[in-house]
Design a protein around this motif. Structure first.
Motif, PDB file in Angstrom:
ATOM      1  N   ALA A 517      -1.404  -7.428  -0.535  1.00 19.36           N
ATOM      2  CA  ALA A 517      -1.318  -8.015   0.807  1.00 19.36           C
ATOM      3  C   ALA A 517      -0.510  -9.314   0.767  1.00 19.36           C
ATOM      4  O   ALA A 517      -0.696 -10.145  -0.121  1.00 19.36           O
ATOM      5  CB  ALA A 517      -2.728  -8.291   1.340  1.00 19.36           C
ATOM      6  N   GLY A 520       4.845  -8.491   0.841  1.00 16.05           N
ATOM      7  CA  GLY A 520       6.050  -7.914   1.440  1.00 16.05           C
ATOM      8  C   GLY A 520       5.851  -6.456   1.804  1.00 16.05           C
ATOM      9  O   GLY A 520       4.809  -5.856   1.532  1.00 16.05           O
ATOM     10  N   ARG A 521       6.885  -5.914   2.409  1.00 16.87           N
ATOM     11  CA  ARG A 521       6.856  -4.533   2.872  1.00 16.87           C
ATOM     12  C   ARG A 521       7.177  -3.610   1.708  1.00 16.87           C
ATOM     13  O   ARG A 521       8.128  -3.850   0.958  1.00 16.87           O
ATOM     14  CB  ARG A 521       7.898  -4.377   3.981  1.00 16.87           C
ATOM     15  CG  ARG A 521       8.013  -2.997   4.598  1.00 16.87           C
ATOM     16  CD  ARG A 521       8.939  -3.065   5.822  1.00 16.87           C
ATOM     17  NE  ARG A 521      10.243  -3.643   5.489  1.00 16.87           N
ATOM     18  CZ  ARG A 521      11.285  -2.954   5.019  1.00 16.87           C
ATOM     19  NH1 ARG A 521      11.159  -1.647   4.817  1.00 16.87           N
ATOM     20  NH2 ARG A 521      12.434  -3.541   4.762  1.00 16.87           N
ATOM     21  N   SER A 522       6.392  -2.558   1.576  1.00 16.43           N
ATOM     22  CA  SER A 522       6.590  -1.646   0.447  1.00 16.43           C
ATOM     23  C   SER A 522       7.884  -0.844   0.621  1.00 16.43           C
ATOM     24  O   SER A 522       8.136  -0.245   1.670  1.00 16.43           O
ATOM     25  CB  SER A 522       5.389  -0.702   0.372  1.00 16.43           C
ATOM     26  OG  SER A 522       5.657   0.288  -0.585  1.00 16.43           O
ATOM     27  N   LEU A 523       8.703  -0.847  -0.419  1.00 17.03           N
ATOM     28  CA  LEU A 523       9.949  -0.074  -0.402  1.00 17.03           C
ATOM     29  C   LEU A 523       9.830   1.187  -1.238  1.00 17.03           C
ATOM     30  O   LEU A 523      10.349   2.237  -0.893  1.00 17.03           O
ATOM     31  CB  LEU A 523      11.098  -0.926  -0.964  1.00 17.03           C
ATOM     32  CG  LEU A 523      11.475  -2.176  -0.192  1.00 17.03           C
ATOM     33  CD1 LEU A 523      12.441  -3.031  -1.010  1.00 17.03           C
ATOM     34  CD2 LEU A 523      12.110  -1.797   1.139  1.00 17.03           C
ATOM     35  N   THR A 525       7.124   2.870  -4.546  1.00 17.95           N
ATOM     36  CA  THR A 525       6.019   2.665  -5.486  1.00 17.95           C
ATOM     37  C   THR A 525       6.029   3.805  -6.508  1.00 17.95           C
ATOM     38  O   THR A 525       6.512   4.898  -6.219  1.00 17.95           O
ATOM     39  CB  THR A 525       4.659   2.643  -4.746  1.00 17.95           C
ATOM     40  OG1 THR A 525       4.527   3.861  -4.005  1.00 17.95           O
ATOM     41  CG2 THR A 525       4.566   1.460  -3.801  1.00 17.95           C
ATOM     42  N   LEU A 541       8.908  -4.297  -3.322  1.00 19.62           N
ATOM     43  CA  LEU A 541       8.576  -4.786  -1.987  1.00 19.62           C
ATOM     44  C   LEU A 541       9.737  -5.606  -1.435  1.00 19.62           C
ATOM     45  O   LEU A 541      10.464  -6.255  -2.190  1.00 19.62           O
ATOM     46  CB  LEU A 541       7.331  -5.695  -2.066  1.00 19.62           C
ATOM     47  CG  LEU A 541       6.123  -5.092  -2.789  1.00 19.62           C
ATOM     48  CD1 LEU A 541       5.233  -6.184  -3.364  1.00 19.62           C
ATOM     49  CD2 LEU A 541       5.326  -4.224  -1.826  1.00 19.62           C
ATOM     50  N   ALA A 542       9.872  -5.553  -0.115  1.00 22.48           N
ATOM     51  CA  ALA A 542      10.864  -6.413   0.545  1.00 22.48           C
ATOM     52  C   ALA A 542      10.175  -7.709   0.942  1.00 22.48           C
ATOM     53  O   ALA A 542       9.219  -7.682   1.720  1.00 22.48           O
ATOM     54  CB  ALA A 542      11.408  -5.721   1.781  1.00 22.48           C
TER      55      ALA A 542
END
Ligand code: NOJ
Length: 544
Positions: A517, A520-523, A525, A541-542
């Motif tokens: 949490a 960042g935004r998951s790109l 995994t 992550l971004a």
């Protein structure tokens, strides 16, 4: 992106172990035709270049690292015309091509060495190698040097009159006599070889066994213990490895390469003691990059990996060379298997813990996480064929199939490197898995379990290891250039860093879930995740 930046600073290079990649004629041995037919696969995978292991005429005592003619192609692999066609087709598709230069030694079948033997002790060709009289009336080797494949580095010859005579040096197999790089004919010959391939349009040259190419004059004893193994990463002031004079050879080649257009690459294979010694190979007037064995050898342990990354970056910064990150090759136990063992560091050249208990499911998770780690680090990376398929080491090859000289040289105690060289599975339900046309079997047997690992089986599965690599390579191209690495603190057993504003990479080597949490935004995994990163997984992550 700055287009003037040489391609090799950030390139992902795919290692093609040619005889195990793809076979076009059904003889069970991979070849140039096979590689040409699979170029679309490599483009789709998203790599920038291929490094092709030696394709020169060779008796194959060491898988082609025993060369009889450095300016030709072994007929099992094809012809020079095939090599030219491959270069053209690769270039048309935007792929660069790196060839392998084996200059520390020749084959014992090389015309020079044959003349050296046939001409007796006065033969001038002996001066191009290391022929010496033995000690103790000739009975014992001239010194205590050892071979990388086990046993002494010297073999005694039978002279033309049939009597035992001088000894010659081979830091590898007896079929690979070392050249004396102080001899002008050796230097001139290889100037010509380097030019031959650069003139043909190759984009780079990989320098085999680089630290071996100078010896301390007089060939003094190394002080090796009787049971010493070839632990070159631990050696200090060794008279046959990483001797300072070796750098003159690379300066010479660099001057040659600099005369060509197109950012030609010289990359060394150099297993030496630590990053500072390694950095000497990539000083501004020497080679451009070098394989990073400290990273390859690191166990699955956050502190060890971070130390390898930091040590590499710190040592290379002053010389201005980019890092390379390598996990596997045709010389090493496949890392998927290594990471599934309790002791997950790598040994050297097949002298490894083969047969140690392995948890392949765990190894697979770690290898997938390691792919995201490796491809997020600054610099270039090498992928060894089959790594993108999640191939494990084949640990149970039948003894009569083993071909690596390590097996015999170690008195059949170390199985060697064949387990990472098993031909690739492309398609189908059983061997040869589309490796070649028809049902002919490849030169090493493939396991039945590889059905699920073939390219065809993984191609359209978004959860496959192949898809993970494709996605990672695509994102890497889109997002990363030369942003520096900055570590983030998520605990000692978590590797977390950002590459500027482009990417955050988090790899969980701990035994507990790590909350993502706010990071960042998951790109991308390495496994399907919820809000947390489970053990042995990684996320890109971004930031923001
Ligand atoms: C390193 C190569 O990668 C390996 O396969 C070979 O056996 C030795 N050098 C000797 O040429």
């Amino acid at each position: 992106m700055d287009d003037r930046r040489p391609w090799w600073r950030t390139a992902v290079v795919y290692e093609v172990y040619l005889r195990s990649f793809a076979d076009s004629d059904g003889d069970g041995v991979g070849d140039i035709g096979g590689l040409r037919s699979r170029l679309p696969y490599l483009v789709d995978l998203g790599v920038d270049a291929v490094w092709i292991t030696p394709w020169y005429p060779s008796p194959m005592a060491d898988g082609g690292y025993d060369v009889t003619d450095h300016r030709d192609i072994d007929p099992r692999y094809g012809t020079l015309a095939d090599a030219d066609a491959l270069l053209d087709e690769a270039h048309e598709r935007g792929l660069r091509v790196v060839v392998d230069l084996v200059a520390n030694h020749t084959s014992a079948e090389h015309p020079w060495f044959r003349s050296a033997l046939a001409g007796g002790r006065e033969a001038p060709e002996r001066a191009r190698y290391f022929f010496r009289d033995g000690r103790d009336g000739g009975r014992l080797p001239p010194n205590d040097w050892i071979s990388a494949f086990g046993g002494p580095a010297w073999t005694r010859v039978r002279e033309p009159d049939g009597r035992p005579g001088q000894w010659y040096l081979h830091l590898f197999a007896p079929e690979q006599p070392d050249l004396d790089w102080d001899h002008p004919a050796v230097q001139e010959e290889f100037d010509g070889v380097v030019r031959f391939w650069l003139d043909r349009g190759v984009d780079g040259i990989r320098v085999d066994a680089a630290p071996a190419m100078a010896k301390v004059p007089g060939l003094p004893d190394a002080g090796h213990a009787a049971d010493a193994t070839f632990d070159s990463a631990g050696w200090v002031d060794n008279p046959h490895w990483d001797v300072d004079a070796v750098h003159e050879v690379f300066r010479r080649w660099r001057r040659t390469a600099d005369g060509y257009d197109g950012d030609r690459l010289l990359v060394s294979e150099a297993v030496v003691r630590g990053p500072e010694r390694l950095s000497r190979y990539v000083r501004p007037d020497e080679l451009h990059t070098t394989f990073n064995f400290d990273y390859l050898r690191a166990p699955w342990d956050a502190r060890a990996i971070r130390a390898a990354v930091d040590g590499t970056l710190a040592a290379l910064a002053p010389v201005g060379a980019p890092a390379t990150w390598v996990l596997s090759s045709h010389d090493e136990t496949r890392h998927l298997t290594r990471f599934g063992r309790a002791s997950s560091g790598a040994a050297t050249m097949g002298f490894d813990a083969l047969g140690a208990p392995v948890d392949l499911a765990r190894g697979r998770r770690r290898a997938r996480a390691a792919a995201l780690l490796t491809l997020a680090l600054p610099g270039g990376a090498y992928l060894y064929q089959g790594e993108e398929l999640g191939l494990p080491e084949v640990e149970d090859l039948p003894e009569d199939a083993l071909q690596d000289p390590t097996w015999e040289r170690s008195g059949r105690t170390a199985r060697g490197r064949d387990g990472c060289r098993v031909p690739l599975p492309w398609s189908g339900q059983g061997p040869p898995y589309g490796f070649g046309p028809g049902d002919g079997q490849p030169w090493l047997p493939q396991p039945p379990s590889w059905r699920e690992l073939s390219v065809a089986a993984q191609q359209d599965d978004p959860a496959s290891t192949l898809s993970l690599h494709r996605s990672a390579l695509r994102l890497r191209r889109e997002l990363l250039t030369d942003e520096p690495l900055t570590w983030l603190d998520l605990g000692d057993d978590v590797l977390a860093f950002e590459r500027g504003a482009a990417l955050r990479c988090v790899v969980n080597l701990s035994a507990r879930p790590v909350p993502l949490a706010g990071l960042g935004r998951s790109l991308l995994t390495s496994e399907d995740l919820g809000a947390d990163l489970p053990p042995d997984t990684a996320a890109w992550l971004a930031p923001g």
